[in-house]
Write an enzyme that holds these catalytic residues in place. Structure first.
Site, PDB file in Angstrom:
ATOM      1  N   HIS A 166      19.629 -34.178 -22.218  1.00 36.50           N
ATOM      2  CA  HIS A 166      19.789 -32.846 -22.144  1.00 36.50           C
ATOM      3  C   HIS A 166      18.933 -32.239 -23.304  1.00 36.50           C
ATOM      4  O   HIS A 166      19.046 -33.101 -24.206  1.00 36.50           O
ATOM      5  CB  HIS A 166      21.412 -32.348 -22.460  1.00 36.50           C
ATOM      6  N   HIS A 167      18.644 -31.024 -23.207  1.00 32.57           N
ATOM      7  CA  HIS A 167      17.762 -30.432 -24.349  1.00 32.57           C
ATOM      8  C   HIS A 167      18.421 -30.465 -25.591  1.00 32.57           C
ATOM      9  O   HIS A 167      19.516 -29.989 -25.671  1.00 32.57           O
ATOM     10  CB  HIS A 167      17.468 -28.966 -23.699  1.00 32.57           C
ATOM     11  N   GLY A 168      17.763 -30.665 -26.466  1.00 28.65           N
ATOM     12  CA  GLY A 168      18.496 -30.648 -28.142  1.00 28.65           C
ATOM     13  C   GLY A 168      18.484 -29.207 -28.504  1.00 28.65           C
ATOM     14  O   GLY A 168      17.969 -29.047 -29.582  1.00 28.65           O
ATOM     15  N   ASP A 169      19.041 -28.434 -27.676  1.00 33.60           N
ATOM     16  CA  ASP A 169      19.211 -26.912 -28.158  1.00 33.60           C
ATOM     17  C   ASP A 169      19.746 -26.515 -29.281  1.00 33.60           C
ATOM     18  O   ASP A 169      19.414 -25.657 -30.419  1.00 33.60           O
ATOM     19  CB  ASP A 169      19.842 -26.147 -27.072  1.00 33.60           C
ATOM     20  N   THR A 197      17.951 -24.670 -21.149  1.00 31.11           N
ATOM     21  CA  THR A 197      16.915 -24.185 -22.125  1.00 31.11           C
ATOM     22  C   THR A 197      15.984 -25.492 -22.385  1.00 31.11           C
ATOM     23  O   THR A 197      16.091 -26.572 -21.781  1.00 31.11           O
ATOM     24  CB  THR A 197      17.571 -23.964 -23.538  1.00 31.11           C
TER      25      THR A 197
END
Length: 389
Positions: A166-169, A197
């Site tokens: 998962h994106h490190g948002d 994102t």
């Protein structure tokens, strides 16, 4: 300097309960496996204390801390992303979450104070938590808090590298306009996976334009493709940025058996990633490396093996992939989960060899490589179409 390993059973208190996929048993099984393989022989495990409000407020809003404290007591929706299916309220939520932050801060302190050049904390990696909101199983953002602390304690160029599916948002958001922090995230394409994102065009803001880097990979990307993309983007940017420290979030939900995502990496791929991160830290960051955990929801077959390889890599005690799983660990798991099909060794028997980008072939990941290089490389004075850069 001996590498630091942060661990205490109290970290199992970060427990979202019931059938929630973020089950702390994955941490317990990892430490047990690493112990039975001898990876932790003679290693003094560092026991963390909870982060105080002064440190949490580096990243989080005062009203959010108050809501986290209040949530287990009020019995109704306090907002801020709390009380959802992803982030259910649980007893002692503030204390358990603050202890996770404290564990990553302890790793950061050991490196900053020169007591260790490397540190690993598999309980950390809660990279989705935002300033005033819980998100993606994460209450407080230990990664962002620790990086903020490091910036006030001798560091002014930190590279954060996120290998979670998962994106490190949350970390990107915390430093999106801070040119002192280079955030790089390789993740499944946001068209196909939460949080939606992490597009290549997300590059930072103002003076920090170019310090947010995103490589969105197509579903079913395997080890060779992932490594092709990584090596086409990351080393060149680290060479230009010249970080003083490498901070890596090492989620293992990129594995092909993970139930929550669709990349197709293997334990062998994870082991190769960790060895590569170690080499990059030595080459570009003076050997300073902090590694934390993150996602990973195949609790028995994947997480313990992959994170044991992570701990071993940080300690320079690399485990031969052919090593059989120790009988004691197998017996313990079999009693607790008698119907689980256990792997036999520390490998998935996968080939991780890859062809470097720029070979003239059109690999499925090359769209992401080209988009990311063209979005970011010119901002660093690099040629996005020249494989030598």
């Amino acid at each position: 300097m001996s590498p630091a390993v942060v661990w205490d059973r109290a970290l199992l208190g970060y427990d979202l309960g019931g059938e929630h996929p973020f089950n702390p048993v994955r941490l317990e099984l990892t430490v047990r496996l690493a112990t039975e393989l001898g990876v932790l022989d003679g290693v003094e495990l560092l026991v963390p204390t909870s982060a105080g409000d002064e440190e949490l407020l580096r990243i989080h809003a005062p009203e959010y801390l108050a809501a986290v404290r209040e949530a287990p007591l009020v019995g109704w929706d306090v907002g801020h992303g709390l009380g959802t299916a992803d982030n259910p309220v649980f007893s002692d939520m503030h204390d358990a979450s603050a202890l996770v932050v404290g564990s990553t801060l302890l790793a950061a302190r050991k490196v900053a104070e020169g007591e260790a050049s490397r540190a690993v904390n598999i309980a950390g990696g809660l990279h989705h938590a935002m300033r005033d909101q819980a998100s993606g199983f994460c209450v407080y953002n230990d990664c962002a808090v620790a990086i903020s602390w490091l910036l006030d304690h001798g560091f002014d160029r930190i590279a954060y590298l996120d290998t979670d599916v998962h994106h490190g948002d949350g970390v990107q958001a915390a430093f999106y306009d801070d040119p002192r922090v280079l955030t790089i995230s390789l993740h499944q394409h946001p068209f196909t996976l939460w949080p939606g994102t992490g597009y290549s065009a997300e590059t930072g803001r103002g003076k920090a334009d170019g310090t947010a880097v995103n490589v969105p990979l197509p579903p079913r990307t395997r080890d060779p493709g992932w490594l092709r993309a990584f090596n086409a983007v990351v080393p060149s940017l680290l060479a230009d940025f010249e970080p003083q420290l490498l901070f890596t979030q090492c989620g293992v939900d990129s594995h092909e058996e993970d139930p929550l995502a669709d990349l197709s990496l293997s334990v062998d791929g994870h082991r190769t990633i960790y060895a590569t991160l170690r080499d990059l830290a030595e080459t570009y960051a003076g050997g300073k490396w902090i590694a934390v955990g993150g996602g990973g929801y195949q609790l028995i077959r994947v997480v313990p093996r992959s994170w044991t390889h992570l701990i071993a890599t940080v300690l320079d005690r690399d485990v031969d992939p052919a090593t059989p799983l120790p009988p004691g660990w197998v017996s313990t798991v079999s009693k607790a989960a008698p119907h689980a099909e256990l792997p036999r060794a520390m490998t998935d028997d996968r080939d991780t060899e890859f062809k470097p980008w720029g070979d003239g072939e059109d690999d499925p990941v090359d769209i992401a490589v080209r988009d990311t290089r063209r979005a970011v490389f010119p901002l660093h004075g690099l040629d996005p179409d020249d494989p030598r850069d």
